[in-house]
Design a protein around this motif. Sequence first.
Motif, PDB file in Angstrom:
ATOM      1  N   MET A 132       0.849  -1.192   0.000  1.00  0.00           N
ATOM      2  CA  MET A 132       0.000   0.000   0.000  1.00  0.00           C
ATOM      3  C   MET A 132       0.888   1.246   0.000  1.00  0.00           C
ATOM      4  O   MET A 132       1.835   1.341   0.779  1.00  0.00           O
ATOM      5  CB  MET A 132      -0.912   0.008   1.237  1.00  0.00           C
ATOM      6  N   GLU A 166       1.359   7.211   1.150  1.00  0.00           N
ATOM      7  CA  GLU A 166       0.395   8.299   1.213  1.00  0.00           C
ATOM      8  C   GLU A 166      -0.951   7.800   1.729  1.00  0.00           C
ATOM      9  O   GLU A 166      -1.588   8.448   2.576  1.00  0.00           O
ATOM     10  CB  GLU A 166       0.227   8.925  -0.174  1.00  0.00           C
ATOM     11  N   GLU A 167      -1.378   6.632   1.252  1.00  0.00           N
ATOM     12  CA  GLU A 167      -2.640   6.056   1.712  1.00  0.00           C
ATOM     13  C   GLU A 167      -2.539   5.594   3.162  1.00  0.00           C
ATOM     14  O   GLU A 167      -3.486   5.734   3.940  1.00  0.00           O
ATOM     15  CB  GLU A 167      -3.030   4.877   0.814  1.00  0.00           C
ATOM     16  N   GLU A 182      -2.796   8.590   5.427  1.00  0.00           N
ATOM     17  CA  GLU A 182      -4.181   9.061   5.497  1.00  0.00           C
ATOM     18  C   GLU A 182      -4.995   8.181   6.441  1.00  0.00           C
ATOM     19  O   GLU A 182      -5.805   8.677   7.234  1.00  0.00           O
ATOM     20  CB  GLU A 182      -4.806   9.050   4.101  1.00  0.00           C
ATOM     21  N   LEU A 183      -4.761   6.871   6.353  1.00  0.00           N
ATOM     22  CA  LEU A 183      -5.478   5.951   7.233  1.00  0.00           C
ATOM     23  C   LEU A 183      -5.069   6.172   8.685  1.00  0.00           C
ATOM     24  O   LEU A 183      -5.915   6.140   9.593  1.00  0.00           O
ATOM     25  CB  LEU A 183      -5.184   4.505   6.808  1.00  0.00           C
ATOM     26  N   ARG A 221      -6.349  -6.961   3.537  1.00  0.00           N
ATOM     27  CA  ARG A 221      -5.308  -6.649   2.558  1.00  0.00           C
ATOM     28  C   ARG A 221      -4.237  -7.752   2.522  1.00  0.00           C
ATOM     29  O   ARG A 221      -3.836  -8.214   1.449  1.00  0.00           O
ATOM     30  CB  ARG A 221      -4.665  -5.306   2.914  1.00  0.00           C
TER      31      ARG A 221
END
Length: 221
Positions: free
Chosen positions: A78, A81-82, A85-86, A107
């Motif tokens: 992943m 950046e994601e 954010e999470l 995942r």
Amino acid sequence: GSDQIFNMLAGSTLIKRYRAKQKYVIAGQLLADPDGKKIGKSEGNMITLNDGASDMFHKIMLWGDNITPHALELCTDMPMEEINELAEKLASGELSGLEGKTLLARRIVTDLHSREAAVQAEADYGRMSSKKMAEIDPATLDIVAVKPGSGIIDLIIISGLASSKSQARRLVESGAVRINDEKVGFEWFAPVSSATSVLRVGRLKRENHRLILIDGEASNE
């Protein structure tokens, strides 16, 4: 870990000294929660590539909620950046710890098995988690007689559901231990008072349950 890095650097020095060759060390981060407790065999909380999809999903769900961003970074591809954010959503409460960890388990299982296997594993976990002790027949459980005053950790080890005190504590802290369908909290040091109790560790499987008899009061039944 720092001890492994030291060993590798010492090995590099020995090779250079005795073989006149230069070797380099590449070390990555340990998978650990923010408190420094690592995920591994010694802690009794590791997963392996040979685990089935449902077992893998379940084991990940037993990790602490606050490990999710770090585990996503080390165990998946992943984008950071994601992940960041999470992490912000988890910190703000926009996303619950359980929701974040479910995303992590989904995942990893998808990456190592398949999307279909992850969907089924999540359904299996939800089904197992919703079942109650009433669905277990105590007559089918293995019986373990213990002395009065035995604590939760003692019961887990004596019952063969953990191999060490650290592993047993880890199971308690992750919310995986129940007695008579009541989740055991951080009072793992407290003795079990009832004469007969059903100990459950993890999912609703017969091999994860023991019928505990305090002082062997019903051991002849």
